[in-house]
Scaffold this active site. Sequence first.
Site, PDB file in Angstrom:
ATOM      1  N   TRP A   1       0.850  -1.150  -0.083  1.00 10.86           N
ATOM      2  CA  TRP A   1       0.002  -0.101  -0.011  1.00 10.86           C
ATOM      3  C   TRP A   1       0.975   1.153  -0.028  1.00 10.86           C
ATOM      4  CZ3 TRP A   1      -4.347  -1.260  -2.029  1.00 10.86           C
ATOM      5  CH2 TRP A   1      -4.824  -2.506  -1.774  1.00 10.86           C
TER       6      TRP A   1
ATOM      7  N   ASP B   1      -1.774   6.665   6.238  1.00 14.27           N
ATOM      8  CA  ASP B   1      -2.868   5.797   5.728  1.00 14.27           C
ATOM      9  C   ASP B   1      -3.316   4.903   6.989  1.00 14.27           C
ATOM     10  OD1 ASP B   1      -4.352   3.559   4.782  1.00 14.27           O
ATOM     11  OD2 ASP B   1      -2.906   3.103   3.073  1.00 14.27           O
TER      12      ASP B   1
ATOM     13  N   LYS C   1     -12.171  -2.198   6.736  1.00 11.04           N
ATOM     14  CA  LYS C   1     -11.305  -3.132   7.445  1.00 11.04           C
ATOM     15  C   LYS C   1     -11.810  -2.966   8.902  1.00 11.04           C
ATOM     16  CE  LYS C   1      -8.873  -3.365   3.645  1.00 11.04           C
ATOM     17  NZ  LYS C   1      -7.837  -2.345   3.505  1.00 11.04           N
TER      18      LYS C   1
HETATM   19  C1  PLP Z   1      -7.099  -2.041   1.939  1.00  8.30           C
HETATM   20  C2  PLP Z   1      -6.286  -0.804   2.068  1.00  8.30           C
HETATM   21  C3  PLP Z   1      -6.043  -0.128   1.025  1.00  8.30           C
HETATM   22  C4  PLP Z   1      -6.854   0.087  -0.152  1.00  8.30           C
HETATM   23  O1  PLP Z   1      -7.991   0.469   0.074  1.00  8.30           O
HETATM   24  P1  PLP Z   1      -9.227   0.628  -1.244  1.00  8.30           P
HETATM   25  O2  PLP Z   1     -10.259   1.347  -0.104  1.00  8.30           O
HETATM   26  O3  PLP Z   1      -9.587  -0.578  -1.356  1.00  8.30           O
HETATM   27  O4  PLP Z   1      -8.838   1.587  -1.992  1.00  8.30           O
HETATM   28  C5  PLP Z   1      -5.057   1.126   1.418  1.00  8.30           C
HETATM   29  N1  PLP Z   1      -4.314   0.955   2.364  1.00  8.30           N
HETATM   30  C6  PLP Z   1      -4.367   0.067   3.342  1.00  8.30           C
HETATM   31  C7  PLP Z   1      -3.514   0.154   4.252  1.00  8.30           C
HETATM   32  C8  PLP Z   1      -5.291  -0.926   3.134  1.00  8.30           C
HETATM   33  O5  PLP Z   1      -5.364  -1.840   4.091  1.00  8.30           O
END
Ligand code: PLP
Length: 355
Positions: free
Chosen positions: A99, A166, A190
């Site tokens: 990511w 993030d 998540k």
């Molecule tokens: C799942 C995830 C993403 C991507 O998320 P989307 O909503 O599918 O774009 C980005 N960063 C992390 C840390 C993730 O776990």
Amino acid sequence: MKKHNFYAGPSILSEYTLNNTAAAIKDFAGTGLSILEISHRSKEFTAVIEEAAQLFKELLDVPAGYEVLFLGGGASMQFCMVPFNLLKTKAAYLDTGTWSSKAIKEAKLFGEVDVVASSKEANYTYIPKDYTVPADVDYFHITTNNTIYGTEIRKDPDVNVRLVADMSSDIFSRPVDVSKYDLIYGGAQKNLAPAGVTFVIVKEDVLGKVERAIPTMLDYRTHISKGSMFNTPPVLPIFSALQTLRWYKELGGVEKLEQLDKAKAAKLYDAIDNSKIFTGTVKAEDRSIMNVCFVMKPEYAELEKGFVDFAATKGIVGIKGHRSVGGFRASLYNALPMESVDVLIAAMKEYENKI
Ligand SMILES: *Cc1c(COP(=O)(O)O)cnc(C)c1O
């Protein structure tokens, strides 16, 4: 059979969230209409989005001067929206996994990117700690939890530049000192809600500093000025997010959630460390309490294939590891009960005893 849901995302939601969401699909807030067929500008939905933003702020103790936004596009959209709005000439990124790499790729479209450290050479099995962030960058970006590799930064870093994170897969798993950050974002699927909504916590005074023209929809200021209602927001995921936030508050807030999460992770890591056949994949000090990655020890590699199917006979789903790590990944998000961890550990022991 009762299912034990270890999927990494979309992932388990609380019964409370699911039941209230199901009920609102039939009859939303006593309107006699489904939440799926009512205006996002109705007073009933306006109350939902306002309470969700307010509870978000309350649970994370978000200081004054920050806004909470609910947007579309996923965390992946933030990979470009962040540099679009914040990167003037140069940004620093810490590369701790897939990511982060994706975020770095997008930032390069907007200026110079200094990757201050990376653990790629070790297949991202640890969090680099020996690095310095240059003083002349517009911001420093980290990914607090590496959903795929199972490493996590649980301490808010001290840096002298603007900090962006993030937090897609570990938001609400600990108290966060939001004042150290200028922007925090994440996909909700998540630890919060069904897929479709992305949360952004942004400090207002970081905006409006870049010279470039920003498309209306990609400009945070658009969404701040309209309370996330510039266009039709992801109504249903926001409704579900509110249910989860209420449930978090009822449970006792982020301190309590962290206690529960730590207890689940400690129990599972302990079982892995004491197993004859399983072994963890990441450096112990950097282990994530949200996503636990493990494999078979090399001498038992041939047993790997059978374990997912064996676990399925116990109702365990979603433990197949990401293809870039292999083996297994058990995601222990907030809604996962300890009972599911116990069932997984019992299955691991039973499998081990069969050999
Ligand atoms: C799942 C995830 C993403 C991507 O998320 P989307 O909503 O599918 O774009 C980005 N960063 C992390 C840390 C993730 O776990």
